[in-house]
Design a protein around this motif. Structure first.
Motif, PDB file in Angstrom:
ATOM      1  N   TYR A  54      -3.289  -6.645  -2.096  1.00 13.52           N
ATOM      2  CA  TYR A  54      -1.875  -6.397  -1.810  1.00 13.52           C
ATOM      3  C   TYR A  54      -1.148  -7.737  -1.667  1.00 13.52           C
ATOM      4  CZ  TYR A  54      -3.545  -1.682  -1.065  1.00 13.52           C
ATOM      5  OH  TYR A  54      -4.131  -0.450  -1.255  1.00 13.52           O
ATOM      6  N   PRO A  67       0.801  -1.237   0.000  1.00 11.26           N
ATOM      7  CA  PRO A  67       0.000   0.000   0.000  1.00 11.26           C
ATOM      8  C   PRO A  67       0.827   1.277   0.000  1.00 11.26           C
ATOM      9  CG  PRO A  67      -0.197  -1.165   2.113  1.00 11.26           C
ATOM     10  CD  PRO A  67       0.487  -2.096   1.167  1.00 11.26           C
ATOM     11  N   SER A  74      -0.696   2.478  -5.241  1.00  8.77           N
ATOM     12  CA  SER A  74      -2.055   2.133  -4.809  1.00  8.77           C
ATOM     13  C   SER A  74      -3.049   3.189  -5.303  1.00  8.77           C
ATOM     14  CB  SER A  74      -2.108   2.016  -3.290  1.00  8.77           C
ATOM     15  OG  SER A  74      -3.391   1.647  -2.863  1.00  8.77           O
TER      16      SER A  74
END
Length: 508
Positions: free
Chosen positions: A431, A369, A409
């Protein structure tokens, strides 16, 4: 006079009966069933040219229903008899009143915030929309309807156009023999297009993949018929092949863009990084010195800074090979390195992967992230490479200004919304963890380096401590011997670390 102009514009080429029918219908404002109405967003020079081309080419099967522009002084006026209907935010009303099917964004110099706003207006209006390329993408600066394309993520990146010292670039490229290694790759092919704008005597496309070589050869010969284009199917790992090209054509300027760049793939095949990125560069440097070429420009990467992977370490050694070469006596060749980050749209970049995953309904896979990367456009990167080549006297490592880092992200979320979906609603973001050799962030300089500005706002030059080259050649020789065996992955990585002490692979 009007009739004469119509005849000369419309009837000077061979046309079919269907084309003739379309022309007559267009003259009398009678629309063919096959003709699609289009709204042009932007009533400036670019919009006028697009409108004129649509009117003059009946085979395009379009007709312009109106213009939109935020310049209030233009609203109500006419271009080629077609009204500027409203401001851009009035697109929905314009579509209802004209029954148009498509919109063309004809403002090449749009800022990113405005482009995002217009894209949202088009989406809310539920209309097909396309755009003209940015000024940096245009061949010879000419806008034609054939160049109109779908709006892409690169249009929302917000990179300012590059100011080039065209006279300086023309002085070192004009009427010269130029070779581009990796000429069929994403950077190499754009470099070839940009170089051709400066009228070289000939350009040699050195590429080992036959299909990309064939494609760029055709494209350049079509767009630049007055320049001699020489496609050469060859491999930088084969020194004899390079020598034969230099014997035959004696290139003055070398742009070395050929390299393996896929980080996880080279972690599993480190000997390939040595053979291609290191030995290939060494071969080219040796031949350039032998034939006394004027300039050698190496295309490097931010992954060469404090490398955490084989690819980055191999590119750092390629940089060191050039720096070592400037120590030679009676040097005739200027060796220049240009270092920059990721480019939007390059082969193997993350955007095509994300688009494919969105097309399949997800999930979109992001490694972490918090992972960030620097991005620039391919035309922008290539223009700055040419500019750095003009500025370089020899021995410099130039660093390109990469702007603000992009959170990957956030990029994934933008692309999902851009495709008409909602992230983590319609399309899941998953992820999956960092891949082998991957870092959370990339750097453009090491702790022992610092950059100083140059005369160009987007180019900086690196000042670094002198490298100790005493053991460079023996270590390099041993590294190549290890690579020749192809089974010494760990030994290769240990040797890479001996040559590049800042190399920090996880395994070591």
């Amino acid at each position: 006079r009007v009739l004469t102009r119509i005849i000369f514009e419309q009837f000077t080429e061979n046309i079919s009966f269907q084309d003739l029918k379309e022309i007559i219908l267009n003259i009398f404002k009678i629309r063919s069933k096959n003709s699609r109405g289009v709204i042009i967003i932007g009533a400036g020079d670019c919009g006028e040219k697009i409108c004129r081309e649509i009117r003059e080419d009946a085979s395009l099967k379009y007709h312009v229903d109106g213009f939109l522009d935020d310049d209030l002084s233009k609203i109500g006026r006419k271009i080629h008899g077609i009204s500027v209907l409203d401001k851009i935010e009035g697109l929905s009303h314009a579509i209802k009143s004209t029954e148009s099917k498509e919109a063309i964004i004809a403002i090449p110099s749009l800022k990113v915030e405005k482009m995002r706003q217009i894209v949202n207006i088009c989406r809310e209006a539920d209309i097909i929309f396309k755009t003209v390329p940015s000024m940096g993408e245009l061949i010879n600066g000419k806008v034609t309807i054939n160049l109109i394309r779908d709006v892409e993520y690169r249009d929302l990146l917000g990179r300012d156009p590059v100011d080039l010292e065209k006279e300086k670039i023309g002085q070192y490229l004009g009427k010269k023999k130029v070779i581009v290694t990796g000429g069929g790759g994403s950077i190499g092919r754009e470099l070839c297009k940009q170089i051709c704008k400066f009228n070289p005597e000939k350009i040699i496309l050195f590429e080992r993949a036959e299909t990309p070589l064939y494609e760029i050869d055709l494209e350049l010969k079509k767009d630049f018929p007055d320049i001699e284009i020489l496609p050469i199917l060859g491999d930088i790992q084969n020194k004899d092949e390079i020598e034969s090209v230099f014997k035959k054509y004696a290139p003055d300027i070398i742009f070395h863009a050929a390299a393996y760049k896929h980080v996880p793939m080279l972690e599993h095949h480190p000997w390939k990084a040595v053979e291609n990125n290191i030995t290939g560069t060494e071969n080219l440097v040796d031949v350039a010195l032998q034939f006394q070429s004027e300039k050698f420009v190496l295309i490097s990467t931010d992954k060469a800074v404090n490398p955490a992977n084989v690819m980055g370490a191999s590119k750092r050694i390629a940089e060191m090979i050039l720096q070592h070469s400037i120590l030679k006596k009676d040097l005739k060749t200027s060796f220049i390195t240009v270092r920059f980050g990721n480019v939007i749209g390059s082969a193997g970049s993350v955007i095509p992967l994300f688009k494919q995953q969105i097309k399949q309904g997800g999930p979109v896979t992001v490694t972490h992230p918090d992972i960030i990367r620097y991005f620039m456009l391919i035309p922008e990167a290539c223009q700055l490479i040419l500019q750095a080549g003009a500025m370089g006297k020899g021995g410099e490592i130039y660093v390109l200004e990469m702007g603000r880092p992009v959170n990957i992200s956030d990029m994934a979320k933008d692309l999902i919304r851009f495709s008409g979906f909602e992230p983590d609603g319609d399309i899941e973001i998953k992820y999956i963890g960092l891949r082998p050799g991957e870092k959370l962030y990339e750097e453009l300089i090491t702790k022992d380096e610092f950059v100083v500005p140059t005369s160009h706002a987007k180019i900086m030059v690196l000042n670094s401590e002198n490298i100790n080259f005493e053991k460079f050649n023996p270590f390099l020789k041993e590294l190549k011997q290890l690579a020749a065996d192809q089974n010494n992955n760990e030994e290769i990585k240990h040797m890479l670390k001996k040559i590049v002490p800042e190399y920090q692979p996880k395994e070591l």
